[in-house]
Design an enzyme around this catalytic site. Structure first.
Site, PDB file in Angstrom:
ATOM      1  N   GLU A  91       0.817  -1.214   0.000  1.00 42.23           N
ATOM      2  CA  GLU A  91       0.000   0.000   0.000  1.00 42.23           C
ATOM      3  C   GLU A  91       0.842   1.252   0.000  1.00 42.23           C
ATOM      4  OE1 GLU A  91      -2.998  -1.450   3.306  1.00 42.23           O
ATOM      5  OE2 GLU A  91      -3.111   0.705   2.965  1.00 42.23           O
ATOM      6  N   CYS A 104       3.172   8.451   1.289  1.00 42.86           N
ATOM      7  CA  CYS A 104       3.603   7.550   2.340  1.00 42.86           C
ATOM      8  C   CYS A 104       3.917   6.212   1.676  1.00 42.86           C
ATOM      9  CB  CYS A 104       2.468   7.417   3.352  1.00 42.86           C
ATOM     10  SG  CYS A 104       2.798   6.201   4.632  1.00 42.86           S
ATOM     11  N   CYS A 111       5.563  -7.059   7.715  1.00 43.33           N
ATOM     12  CA  CYS A 111       6.489  -6.515   8.709  1.00 43.33           C
ATOM     13  C   CYS A 111       6.666  -7.572   9.788  1.00 43.33           C
ATOM     14  CB  CYS A 111       5.889  -5.238   9.311  1.00 43.33           C
ATOM     15  SG  CYS A 111       6.986  -4.413  10.485  1.00 43.33           S
ATOM     16  N   CYS A 115       3.979  -5.079  16.162  1.00 45.07           N
ATOM     17  CA  CYS A 115       3.333  -4.111  17.059  1.00 45.07           C
ATOM     18  C   CYS A 115       1.844  -4.460  17.145  1.00 45.07           C
ATOM     19  CB  CYS A 115       3.525  -2.685  16.547  1.00 45.07           C
ATOM     20  SG  CYS A 115       5.255  -2.220  16.410  1.00 45.07           S
ATOM     21  N   CYS A 118      -1.063  -2.559  15.071  1.00 44.59           N
ATOM     22  CA  CYS A 118      -0.811  -2.256  13.661  1.00 44.59           C
ATOM     23  C   CYS A 118      -1.332  -3.357  12.739  1.00 44.59           C
ATOM     24  CB  CYS A 118       0.695  -2.069  13.475  1.00 44.59           C
ATOM     25  SG  CYS A 118       1.171  -1.737  11.789  1.00 44.59           S
ATOM     26  N   CYS A 332      -2.819   2.200   8.444  1.00 44.19           N
ATOM     27  CA  CYS A 332      -1.760   1.575   7.659  1.00 44.19           C
ATOM     28  C   CYS A 332      -2.064   0.095   7.495  1.00 44.19           C
ATOM     29  CB  CYS A 332      -0.428   1.659   8.397  1.00 44.19           C
ATOM     30  SG  CYS A 332      -0.182   3.162   9.288  1.00 44.19           S
TER      31      CYS A 332
HETATM   32  N1  SAH Z   1       7.870   0.530  11.077  1.00 47.03           N
HETATM   33  C1  SAH Z   1       7.881   1.949  11.097  1.00 47.03           C
HETATM   34  C2  SAH Z   1       7.068   2.601  10.010  1.00 47.03           C
HETATM   35  C3  SAH Z   1       5.711   2.040   9.726  1.00 47.03           C
HETATM   36  S1  SAH Z   1       4.417   2.356  10.891  1.00 47.03           S
HETATM   37  C4  SAH Z   1       7.505   2.456  12.462  1.00 47.03           C
HETATM   38  O1  SAH Z   1       7.202   1.638  13.325  1.00 47.03           O
HETATM   39  O2  SAH Z   1       7.556   3.648  12.693  1.00 47.03           O
HETATM   40  C5  SAH Z   1       4.149   4.087  10.783  1.00 47.03           C
HETATM   41  C6  SAH Z   1       3.485   4.682  12.005  1.00 47.03           C
HETATM   42  O3  SAH Z   1       2.103   4.319  12.086  1.00 47.03           O
HETATM   43  C7  SAH Z   1       4.111   4.200  13.292  1.00 47.03           C
HETATM   44  O4  SAH Z   1       4.234   5.246  14.203  1.00 47.03           O
HETATM   45  C8  SAH Z   1       3.110   3.198  13.763  1.00 47.03           C
HETATM   46  O5  SAH Z   1       3.256   2.949  15.106  1.00 47.03           O
HETATM   47  C9  SAH Z   1       1.809   3.882  13.386  1.00 47.03           C
HETATM   48  N2  SAH Z   1       0.643   3.003  13.360  1.00 47.03           N
HETATM   49  C10 SAH Z   1       0.573   1.724  12.978  1.00 47.03           C
HETATM   50  N3  SAH Z   1      -0.671   1.242  13.122  1.00 47.03           N
HETATM   51  C11 SAH Z   1      -1.409   2.241  13.608  1.00 47.03           C
HETATM   52  C12 SAH Z   1      -2.782   2.363  13.972  1.00 47.03           C
HETATM   53  N4  SAH Z   1      -3.630   1.342  13.869  1.00 47.03           N
HETATM   54  N5  SAH Z   1      -3.204   3.558  14.423  1.00 47.03           N
HETATM   55  C13 SAH Z   1      -2.350   4.597  14.529  1.00 47.03           C
HETATM   56  N6  SAH Z   1      -1.057   4.554  14.200  1.00 47.03           N
HETATM   57  C14 SAH Z   1      -0.587   3.377  13.760  1.00 47.03           C
END
Ligand code: SAH
Length: 342
Positions: A91, A104, A111, A115, A118, A332
């Site tokens: 995406e 973006c 990944c 987390c 996510c 995301c």
């Molecule tokens: N791996 C990298 C970049 C990808 S995630 C990182 O961890 O920064 C990009 C951002 O989106 C990160 O800050 C991540 O924590 C946030 N993110 C992911 N899922 C999310 C969600 N469901 N709601 C809000 N932010 C989210």
């Protein structure tokens, strides 16, 4: 299968052109076309036919296939789902801000960081994206939208510092005056905190903006939502951030996604303010984009504002990230996830 020409570095293209009996300057001509709105090698008007045939025999021109495109009626945000040659999907997002158009980008298919909040990590890591797959997202989006792109954020699917070889090549190319010519200051790399890469990042790209996904102010809480914290605990992340700031002279950002009842209490903000005291930084508060599979609930706008105030009062520069594209699959990885569980 033919190689994608976008994956070549300028010097590799030169070698190719010269080794096929053409003059060096032809490589520059070819190179400058790669970033323009062309459909095939034949559109490279000033390149001799003989060289065009050789290019056609040896290379593809871009390899992303558009599978889905959603356009927000609220703010013009556009989400793209692309298919890669091997069937993987990624995406990318196009957003309009006052200061310019931002894309973006994804850096990996999936990944491995896991987390909890996510959508991108739910299916694990498939593989790293190649240089051309990262670059093609920018080129395709600018072709499809017809818009100029002035900012790039590496905040899509994947952990950019876990694919450093290709990401750093991408950064060099997108910065190259003969390519997109974007300044490093208009590029942001977002990381879950792979701080063992920070020294190299500061050496290679001291002007780039760095955002660290923090999301909690204590190891106890961060361990619960970000497995990477077991390897790089909060103290090591913040220590490295401080070193990074003093080495580069640039401000660093922290992303903090607010999850109701988990990390959005007053005490959480006090702990965060204490942790980041006297660090030249900015905190980006993000109201959680709810992903149904995770069961986590967003704190909402009002609570985000209260959190921001607590931080500001304690001398921490904090803002709330504007929520764009709320009417399309927002978070995301959600577009990709939806496709894969269809
Ligand atoms: N791996 C990298 C970049 C990808 S995630 C990182 O961890 O920064 C990009 C951002 O989106 C990160 O800050 C991540 O924590 C946030 N993110 C992911 N899922 C999310 C969600 N469901 N709601 C809000 N932010 C989210």
């Amino acid at each position: 299968m033919k190689e994608d020409i976008l994956g070549l570095l300028p010097e590799e293209l030169e070698d190719f052109v010269i080794s096929h009996g053409h003059q060096r300057f032809r490589a520059k001509q070819v190179y400058s076309w790669l970033y323009k709105d062309i459909e095939s090698f034949r559109d490279m008007r000033n390149v001799p036919k003989a060289l065009i045939s050789i290019l056609e025999e040896n290379f593809n021109l871009g390899s992303l296939k558009l599978i889905d495109r959603q356009i927000s009626k609220m703010d013009g945000t556009q989400k793209f789902l692309f298919q890669l040659d091997d069937g993987n999907q990624i995406e990318s997002v196009f957003m309009k801000y006052r200061y310019g158009n931002t894309v973006c980008l994804s850096t990996q298919a999936g990944c491995k960081m896991g987390c909890k909040f996510c959508a991108s990590g739910l299916l694990g890591l498939s593989r790293n994206l190649t240089l051309s797959e990262i670059l093609s997202q920018v080129i395709e989006i600018s072709k499809i939208t017809g818009e100029k792109i002035s900012n790039i954020v590496l905040m899509g699917t994947g952990e950019p510092l876990d694919n450093y070889v290709n990401v750093s090549k991408f950064l060099r190319l997108i910065h190259n005056p003969e390519g997109y010519n974007l300044s490093m200051r208009s590029i942001t790399i977002s990381t879950c905190g792979l701080v063992d890469r920070f020294d190299q990042l500061a050496d290679d790209f001291p002007q780039i903006n760095v955002a660290i996904s923090l999301h909690a102010a204590t190891d106890k809480k961060r361990n619960e939502i970000m497995p990477i914290n077991k390897k790089f605990p909060i103290a090591s992340v913040v220590q490295k951030a401080r070193e990074y700031v003093s080495k580069t002279g640039r401000r660093i950002s922290f992303e903090y996604t607010l999850v109701k009842g988990f990390n959005d209490e007053d005490e959480d903000m006090y702990a965060l303010a204490k942790l980041l005291k006297n660090l030249n930084c900015h905190v980006n508060l993000i109201p959680l984009n709810e992903v149904s599979q995770t069961g986590l609930i967003t704190s909402g706008r009002k609570r985000a504002e209260e959190c921001m105030e607590i931080l500001n009062k304690r001398g921490i520069n904090a803002t709330i990230r504007r929520q764009l594209g709320a009417d399309i699959d927002g978070a995301c990885g959600q577009l990709r996830l939806k496709q894969s569980i269809k």
